[in-house]
Scaffold this active site. Structure first.
Site, PDB file in Angstrom:
ATOM      1  N   CYS A 138       0.835  -1.207   0.000  1.00 44.29           N
ATOM      2  CA  CYS A 138       0.000   0.000   0.000  1.00 44.29           C
ATOM      3  C   CYS A 138       0.872   1.260   0.000  1.00 44.29           C
ATOM      4  O   CYS A 138       1.403   1.660   1.048  1.00 44.29           O
ATOM      5  CB  CYS A 138      -0.924  -0.010   1.221  1.00 44.29           C
ATOM      6  SG  CYS A 138      -1.936   1.460   1.373  1.00 44.29           S
ATOM      7  N   CYS A 141      -0.407   4.096   2.182  1.00 44.53           N
ATOM      8  CA  CYS A 141      -0.169   3.884   3.622  1.00 44.53           C
ATOM      9  C   CYS A 141       1.293   4.107   3.983  1.00 44.53           C
ATOM     10  O   CYS A 141       1.607   4.734   4.988  1.00 44.53           O
ATOM     11  CB  CYS A 141      -0.524   2.455   4.030  1.00 44.53           C
ATOM     12  SG  CYS A 141      -2.130   1.891   3.462  1.00 44.53           S
ATOM     13  N   ASP A 142       2.200   3.576   3.182  1.00 42.46           N
ATOM     14  CA  ASP A 142       3.600   3.481   3.607  1.00 42.46           C
ATOM     15  C   ASP A 142       4.580   4.314   2.783  1.00 42.46           C
ATOM     16  O   ASP A 142       5.749   4.414   3.154  1.00 42.46           O
ATOM     17  CB  ASP A 142       4.037   2.000   3.557  1.00 42.46           C
ATOM     18  CG  ASP A 142       3.222   1.153   4.530  1.00 42.46           C
ATOM     19  OD1 ASP A 142       2.830   1.689   5.578  1.00 42.46           O
ATOM     20  OD2 ASP A 142       2.970  -0.024   4.225  1.00 42.46           O
TER      21      ASP A 142
HETATM   22  C1  LIG Z   1       0.038  -3.868   6.134  1.00 41.40           C
HETATM   23  C2  LIG Z   1      -1.087  -2.874   5.936  1.00 41.40           C
HETATM   24  C3  LIG Z   1      -0.910  -1.565   6.337  1.00 41.40           C
HETATM   25  C4  LIG Z   1      -1.938  -0.644   6.159  1.00 41.40           C
HETATM   26  N1  LIG Z   1      -1.735   0.629   6.607  1.00 41.40           N
HETATM   27  C5  LIG Z   1      -2.745   1.521   6.509  1.00 41.40           C
HETATM   28  C6  LIG Z   1      -2.577   2.839   7.004  1.00 41.40           C
HETATM   29  O1  LIG Z   1      -1.523   3.214   7.500  1.00 41.40           O
HETATM   30  N2  LIG Z   1      -3.634   3.681   6.895  1.00 41.40           N
HETATM   31  C7  LIG Z   1      -4.819   3.303   6.317  1.00 41.40           C
HETATM   32  O2  LIG Z   1      -5.754   4.108   6.276  1.00 41.40           O
HETATM   33  N3  LIG Z   1      -4.991   2.073   5.828  1.00 41.40           N
HETATM   34  C8  LIG Z   1      -3.989   1.163   5.918  1.00 41.40           C
HETATM   35  N4  LIG Z   1      -4.153  -0.090   5.406  1.00 41.40           N
HETATM   36  C9  LIG Z   1      -5.431  -0.410   4.738  1.00 41.40           C
HETATM   37  C10 LIG Z   1      -6.506  -0.694   5.790  1.00 41.40           C
HETATM   38  O3  LIG Z   1      -6.007  -1.645   6.692  1.00 41.40           O
HETATM   39  C11 LIG Z   1      -7.779  -1.202   5.130  1.00 41.40           C
HETATM   40  O4  LIG Z   1      -8.219  -0.271   4.174  1.00 41.40           O
HETATM   41  C12 LIG Z   1      -8.875  -1.399   6.163  1.00 41.40           C
HETATM   42  O5  LIG Z   1      -8.436  -2.257   7.200  1.00 41.40           O
HETATM   43  C13 LIG Z   1     -10.124  -1.985   5.533  1.00 41.40           C
HETATM   44  O6  LIG Z   1     -11.048  -2.171   6.531  1.00 41.40           O
HETATM   45  P1  LIG Z   1     -12.274  -3.156   6.395  1.00 41.40           P
HETATM   46  O7  LIG Z   1     -13.152  -2.852   7.535  1.00 41.40           O
HETATM   47  O8  LIG Z   1     -12.844  -3.091   5.041  1.00 41.40           O
HETATM   48  O9  LIG Z   1     -11.753  -4.634   6.570  1.00 41.40           O
HETATM   49  P2  LIG Z   1     -10.401  -5.416   6.988  1.00 41.40           P
HETATM   50  O10 LIG Z   1      -9.546  -4.573   7.813  1.00 41.40           O
HETATM   51  O11 LIG Z   1      -9.918  -5.965   5.718  1.00 41.40           O
HETATM   52  O12 LIG Z   1     -11.048  -6.524   7.872  1.00 41.40           O
HETATM   53  C14 LIG Z   1     -11.837  -7.536   7.361  1.00 41.40           C
HETATM   54  C15 LIG Z   1     -12.451  -8.285   8.510  1.00 41.40           C
HETATM   55  O13 LIG Z   1     -13.369  -9.252   8.007  1.00 41.40           O
HETATM   56  C16 LIG Z   1     -13.213 -10.448   8.738  1.00 41.40           C
HETATM   57  N5  LIG Z   1     -13.762 -11.526   7.923  1.00 41.40           N
HETATM   58  C17 LIG Z   1     -13.417 -11.922   6.670  1.00 41.40           C
HETATM   59  N6  LIG Z   1     -14.165 -12.969   6.292  1.00 41.40           N
HETATM   60  C18 LIG Z   1     -15.014 -13.222   7.336  1.00 41.40           C
HETATM   61  C19 LIG Z   1     -16.028 -14.191   7.564  1.00 41.40           C
HETATM   62  N7  LIG Z   1     -16.326 -15.114   6.647  1.00 41.40           N
HETATM   63  N8  LIG Z   1     -16.696 -14.170   8.757  1.00 41.40           N
HETATM   64  C20 LIG Z   1     -16.411 -13.225   9.687  1.00 41.40           C
HETATM   65  N9  LIG Z   1     -15.465 -12.283   9.510  1.00 41.40           N
HETATM   66  C21 LIG Z   1     -14.765 -12.288   8.351  1.00 41.40           C
HETATM   67  C22 LIG Z   1     -11.723 -10.520   9.030  1.00 41.40           C
HETATM   68  O14 LIG Z   1     -11.456 -11.411  10.101  1.00 41.40           O
HETATM   69  C23 LIG Z   1     -11.437  -9.066   9.356  1.00 41.40           C
HETATM   70  O15 LIG Z   1     -11.735  -8.829  10.707  1.00 41.40           O
HETATM   71  C24 LIG Z   1      -3.163  -1.041   5.565  1.00 41.40           C
HETATM   72  C25 LIG Z   1      -3.327  -2.357   5.151  1.00 41.40           C
HETATM   73  C26 LIG Z   1      -2.313  -3.274   5.328  1.00 41.40           C
HETATM   74  C27 LIG Z   1      -2.512  -4.707   4.890  1.00 41.40           C
END
Ligand SMILES: Cc1cc2nc3c(=O)[nH]c(=O)nc-3n(C[C@H](O)[C@H](O)[C@H](O)COP(=O)(O)OP(=O)(O)OC[C@H]3O[C@@H](n4cnc5c(N)ncnc54)[C@H](O)[C@@H]3O)c2cc1C
Length: 313
Positions: A138, A141-142
């Site tokens: 990302c 992000c980084d």
């Molecule tokens: C290494 C890294 C660094 C990042 N750094 C940043 C940053 O600095 N700033 C920033 O804004 N964004 C950052 N991001 C991006 C950010 O993390 C994502 O945009 C954000 O987390 C997305 O949120 P979300 O709620 O869509 O789901 P996610 O965070 O993707 O979470 C998905 C959730 O769904 C759950 N899940 C999946 N399938 C199922 C199922 N069948 N049943 C129940 N639960 C399920 C998982 O367990 C998880 O809890 C980073 C991402 C990564 C990988």
């Protein structure tokens, strides 16, 4: 026996899931949130989060997600550390949706899908070894951490082209490794890459390893797949930009997905094609993919669910 039909079930515990929970709980929908296998979501795999508003000194991903969970639980969200394994959605307005966590059947009037998306990696052991020490998926992000330094971007599509041009503005030099002898990116994106002076494109080159000290990236080890010649590129950051996989396998055939598996929502809302089923966060957003945008759409999903349920009454 009277069936227990929940008002609102949230699937996923990233920023979108917990934000949806905060709003749904405060609207008295008594949400039940299933965390899945990665409680706290993607941010639990990172160290510093510097761009989420409200944390002037930055915060670690795990700490931020614990704060979000505490806030959701303060309003009596029920958090269950289980994975949803199957879904059978009703097509009817006011219908009851069925979900399963293993053998347990869950009935709900509204469902918010917040299952996120997972970045694809090449599958090299070194990617894991140097994760948090220079390997990222990302640039938004980084990228900031590599100001003035040299980085490598791996990929050939629009994502790679976007990451490369974004990083070119911050860093000294970007080397873009393209496995084949051509891009898959759109013409417009290719043009941007080709006209950015500090991007060097190496076609027919693949990343095969990473070298460094104390788990910090110092060199990318690459191979020219035409000549089999190996070489190293001195860099501080390696961005893998080969796409994301939305976590929608269990919803396939139930809900409208786009050609890449992302849930399709009505523009400007979190409504899916199914009444009472809403989607928030990265699972429906292949563009922004940020914690703040995920949280924002989680808020929207809870408000959309609340409105839907109110109109049923
Ligand atoms: C290494 C890294 C660094 C990042 N750094 C940043 C940053 O600095 N700033 C920033 O804004 N964004 C950052 N991001 C991006 C950010 O993390 C994502 O945009 C954000 O987390 C997305 O949120 P979300 O709620 O869509 O789901 P996610 O965070 O993707 O979470 C998905 C959730 O769904 C759950 N899940 C999946 N399938 C199922 C199922 N069948 N049943 C129940 N639960 C399920 C998982 O367990 C998880 O809890 C980073 C991402 C990564 C990988």
């Amino acid at each position: 026996m009277e069936e227990n039909i929940l008002e609102c079930v949230i699937v996923g515990s990233g920023p979108s899931g917990f934000t949806a929970a905060i709003y749904a709980a405060r609207a008295d929908l008594k949400p039940v949130l299933y965390t899945g296998l990665e409680p706290g979501g993607q941010l639990t795999t990172t160290t510093e989060v510097d761009n989420f508003p409200g944390y002037p000194e930055g915060i670690t991903g795990p700490e931020m997600m614990m704060d979000l969970q505490k806030q959701a639980e303060r309003f009596e969200t029920k958090v269950l550390y289980e994975m949803i394994t199957k879904a059978e959605f009703s097509q009817e307005v006011g219908g009851v949706h069925k979900l399963w966590a293993g053998n347990k059947e869950i009935l709900a009037k509204s469902v918010i899908i917040s299952t996120g998306a997972t970045a694809k990696y090449l599958g090299l052991d070194d990617e894991k070894k140097y994760s948090g020490g220079g390997v990222s998926a990302c640039a938004t992000c980084d990228g900031f951490f590599y100001k003035g330094k040299d980085v490598v971007v791996v990929g050939a599509g629009d994502t790679a082209a976007e990451e490369a041009t974004y990083l070119a503005k911050l860093t000294n030099k970007v080397t873009l490794l393209v496995r084949k002898d051509h891009f898959r990116a759109s013409k417009a994106m290719m043009h941007r890459v080709n006209t950015t002076p500090n991007i060097e494109v190496r076609f027919n080159h693949e990343l095969i390893g990473i070298e460094g000290e104390n788990s910090l990236v110092e060199r990318a080890v690459v191979i020219n797949n035409l000549t089999q010649e190996k070489s190293t590129i001195a860099v501080h950051g390696i961005f893998i930009a080969i796409g994301h996989k939305p976590n929608t396998d269990i919803f396939k055939g139930q809900i409208t997905l786009d050609e890449n598996g992302y849930i399709v929502t009505e523009p400007g809302t979190t409504r899916t094609n199914l009444p009472g089923v809403f989607a928030a966060g990265d699972v429906q957003d292949h563009i922004y993919r940020q914690a703040i945008t995920a949280a924002g759409s989680g808020c929207m999903a809870a408000m959309d669910a609340e409105k839907y349920l109110a109109e049923l009454d």
